[in-house]
Motif scaffolding. Sequence first.
Motif, PDB file in Angstrom:
ATOM      1  N   VAL A 166      40.377  -2.811  25.793  1.00  0.00           N
ATOM      2  CA  VAL A 166      40.499  -1.537  26.515  1.00  0.00           C
ATOM      3  C   VAL A 166      39.171  -1.147  27.142  1.00  0.00           C
ATOM      4  CG1 VAL A 166      42.416  -0.615  25.134  1.00  0.00           C
ATOM      5  CG2 VAL A 166      40.050  -0.252  24.382  1.00  0.00           C
ATOM      6  N   ALA A 167      39.285  -0.366  28.202  1.00  0.00           N
ATOM      7  CA  ALA A 167      38.121   0.267  28.831  1.00  0.00           C
ATOM      8  C   ALA A 167      38.606   1.541  29.506  1.00  0.00           C
ATOM      9  CB  ALA A 167      37.461  -0.670  29.842  1.00  0.00           C
ATOM     10  N   SER A 168      37.693   2.421  29.814  1.00  0.00           N
ATOM     11  CA  SER A 168      38.058   3.681  30.455  1.00  0.00           C
ATOM     12  C   SER A 168      38.243   3.479  31.960  1.00  0.00           C
ATOM     13  CB  SER A 168      36.980   4.738  30.215  1.00  0.00           C
ATOM     14  OG  SER A 168      35.816   4.420  30.968  1.00  0.00           O
ATOM     15  N   PRO A 169      39.023   4.335  32.619  1.00  0.00           N
ATOM     16  CA  PRO A 169      39.141   4.245  34.078  1.00  0.00           C
ATOM     17  C   PRO A 169      37.789   4.355  34.776  1.00  0.00           C
ATOM     18  CG  PRO A 169      40.859   5.659  33.178  1.00  0.00           C
ATOM     19  CD  PRO A 169      39.920   5.357  32.042  1.00  0.00           C
ATOM     20  N   ALA A 170      36.882   5.174  34.258  1.00  0.00           N
ATOM     21  CA  ALA A 170      35.570   5.324  34.881  1.00  0.00           C
ATOM     22  C   ALA A 170      34.783   4.027  34.824  1.00  0.00           C
ATOM     23  CB  ALA A 170      34.787   6.444  34.197  1.00  0.00           C
ATOM     24  N   VAL A 237      33.728  -2.451  27.436  1.00  0.00           N
ATOM     25  CA  VAL A 237      35.039  -2.982  27.027  1.00  0.00           C
ATOM     26  C   VAL A 237      35.048  -3.131  25.509  1.00  0.00           C
ATOM     27  CG1 VAL A 237      36.646  -4.926  27.209  1.00  0.00           C
ATOM     28  CG2 VAL A 237      35.299  -4.211  29.213  1.00  0.00           C
ATOM     29  N   ALA A 238      36.109  -2.668  24.880  1.00  0.00           N
ATOM     30  CA  ALA A 238      36.228  -2.748  23.425  1.00  0.00           C
ATOM     31  C   ALA A 238      37.467  -3.545  23.042  1.00  0.00           C
ATOM     32  CB  ALA A 238      36.289  -1.356  22.804  1.00  0.00           C
ATOM     33  N   LEU A 239      37.381  -4.244  21.927  1.00  0.00           N
ATOM     34  CA  LEU A 239      38.522  -4.939  21.326  1.00  0.00           C
ATOM     35  C   LEU A 239      38.935  -4.131  20.104  1.00  0.00           C
ATOM     36  CD1 LEU A 239      38.805  -8.760  20.628  1.00  0.00           C
ATOM     37  CD2 LEU A 239      39.656  -7.065  19.032  1.00  0.00           C
ATOM     38  N   LYS A 240      40.167  -3.599  20.130  1.00  0.00           N
ATOM     39  CA  LYS A 240      40.590  -2.666  19.080  1.00  0.00           C
ATOM     40  C   LYS A 240      41.998  -2.986  18.587  1.00  0.00           C
ATOM     41  CE  LYS A 240      38.564   0.406  18.097  1.00  0.00           C
ATOM     42  NZ  LYS A 240      37.500   0.552  17.079  1.00  0.00           N
ATOM     43  N   TRP A 243      47.119   0.124  17.166  1.00  0.00           N
ATOM     44  CA  TRP A 243      47.453   1.417  16.585  1.00  0.00           C
ATOM     45  C   TRP A 243      46.269   2.389  16.650  1.00  0.00           C
ATOM     46  CZ3 TRP A 243      44.404   3.189  12.696  1.00  0.00           C
ATOM     47  CH2 TRP A 243      43.664   2.244  11.980  1.00  0.00           C
ATOM     48  N   GLU A 244      45.039   1.853  16.663  1.00  0.00           N
ATOM     49  CA  GLU A 244      43.862   2.710  16.614  1.00  0.00           C
ATOM     50  C   GLU A 244      43.588   3.411  17.944  1.00  0.00           C
ATOM     51  OE1 GLU A 244      39.221   2.105  15.268  1.00  0.00           O
ATOM     52  OE2 GLU A 244      40.770   0.846  14.372  1.00  0.00           O
ATOM     53  N   VAL A 245      44.040   2.812  19.054  1.00  0.00           N
ATOM     54  CA  VAL A 245      43.774   3.406  20.371  1.00  0.00           C
ATOM     55  C   VAL A 245      45.070   3.781  21.080  1.00  0.00           C
ATOM     56  CG1 VAL A 245      41.538   2.299  20.683  1.00  0.00           C
ATOM     57  CG2 VAL A 245      43.614   1.078  21.361  1.00  0.00           C
ATOM     58  N   ALA A 246      46.197   3.783  20.363  1.00  0.00           N
ATOM     59  CA  ALA A 246      47.501   4.040  20.981  1.00  0.00           C
ATOM     60  C   ALA A 246      47.537   5.380  21.702  1.00  0.00           C
ATOM     61  CB  ALA A 246      48.594   3.979  19.912  1.00  0.00           C
ATOM     62  N   ASP A 247      47.040   6.436  21.067  1.00  0.00           N
ATOM     63  CA  ASP A 247      47.074   7.755  21.691  1.00  0.00           C
ATOM     64  C   ASP A 247      46.215   7.807  22.956  1.00  0.00           C
ATOM     65  OD1 ASP A 247      48.798   8.718  19.787  1.00  0.00           O
ATOM     66  OD2 ASP A 247      47.235   9.682  18.581  1.00  0.00           O
ATOM     67  N   HIS A 248      45.078   7.111  22.945  1.00  0.00           N
ATOM     68  CA  HIS A 248      44.198   7.098  24.117  1.00  0.00           C
ATOM     69  C   HIS A 248      44.838   6.334  25.276  1.00  0.00           C
ATOM     70  CE1 HIS A 248      41.193   8.919  21.650  1.00  0.00           C
ATOM     71  NE2 HIS A 248      41.009   7.853  20.900  1.00  0.00           N
ATOM     72  N   SER A 251      47.537   8.604  26.793  1.00  0.00           N
ATOM     73  CA  SER A 251      46.972   9.697  27.601  1.00  0.00           C
ATOM     74  C   SER A 251      46.303   9.203  28.877  1.00  0.00           C
ATOM     75  CB  SER A 251      45.949  10.471  26.773  1.00  0.00           C
ATOM     76  OG  SER A 251      44.777   9.688  26.551  1.00  0.00           O
ATOM     77  N   GLY A 252      46.056   7.896  28.971  1.00  0.00           N
ATOM     78  CA  GLY A 252      45.358   7.363  30.133  1.00  0.00           C
ATOM     79  C   GLY A 252      43.858   7.341  29.985  1.00  0.00           C
ATOM     80  N   ALA A 253      43.345   7.773  28.836  1.00  0.00           N
ATOM     81  CA  ALA A 253      41.894   7.774  28.623  1.00  0.00           C
ATOM     82  C   ALA A 253      41.344   6.365  28.496  1.00  0.00           C
ATOM     83  CB  ALA A 253      41.550   8.593  27.377  1.00  0.00           C
ATOM     84  N   LEU A 254      42.180   5.428  28.038  1.00  0.00           N
ATOM     85  CA  LEU A 254      41.809   4.023  27.964  1.00  0.00           C
ATOM     86  C   LEU A 254      42.903   3.185  28.629  1.00  0.00           C
ATOM     87  CD1 LEU A 254      40.420   3.694  24.318  1.00  0.00           C
ATOM     88  CD2 LEU A 254      39.096   3.744  26.443  1.00  0.00           C
TER      89      LEU A 254
END
Length: 306
Positions: A166-170, A237-240, A243-248, A251-254
């Motif tokens: 995952v990574a952020s749109p920014a 970029v993160a490897l996660k 379940w730990e980043v599901a909410d993000h 929401s589109g944050a990641l």
Amino acid sequence: MALLENMRIFVRVVELGSLSAAGRNLRMSPAMVSHRIQQLEAHLGVRLLNRTTRQLQATETGLDYYQSCLEVLEAVERAHSGIAAGSGVPSGSIRVTAPLGFGRRVLAPLVPDFCAAHPLVELRLRLSDHLLDLLREAVDVAVRMAVLKDSSFVVRKIADVRRVLVASPAYLSAHGRPAKPSDLSAHNCLLLRFPGTQQYQWTLLDGGEPVKAPVSGRFDADDGDVLTGWALDGRGVALKPLWEVADHIRSGALVPLLPDHPPEPITLAVLYPHRALVPAKVRAFADHMIPHIRASLTDLSPDALI
């Protein structure tokens, strides 16, 4: 009972190599640990430890006594386990270790119900992303999220955990989106590291086959939640675990990356030392937690998410 407790303290001092480390492990002051060792030496009439300002070592007699203590304490544990198993009532203190993020979000909320179901069990939860040595740290049970290797431990699998890049749109707007695993070498990858380990590659799947992708980055930490925070801030970029980043992600944050080359799943399992007779408290913990953890992970990371 005082003698048995002094023997337990002596064993921890020998295994951890210092009075202060044993004290932290046993939740005792170094002064109290020293006092209990002195009591044991006075009772036996021999010196068990050689102490200097910088070093603590067991004497030859101390090493022999350490082995005898292990046998005695193991026999006591078997006796207690046998009684508990026969009565059907788990009891005693149980030390449990788990990864930080998993422990906070999934395991800790389940602890009160477990303790309510087993009122004679006292649970000591130790959260760390470090892979603790169960025997050295006197841990009864570990909940591990890792690519597990063969070992002498009993392993009760809970689930295969999906992971995601995952990574952020920014961040993606500024640095572009990787199209294939080799593109990760040009990105700032957020790495989980701690003393004794180094992470220089991620294992991704290509048509079901593992592919090693070299990675590097200017940020690393020994806490997975810190990596998530950096990813949300647009740092890389993160490897996660999914379940730990599901909410993000919802929401589109990641943003999930490389969907055709997902990271290799890892196994979530309960581990405990192999014994001829598993303590009733350990079996009760595993029996209680495994179905509840599975249910929690299903709620946190639905298959339709990505």
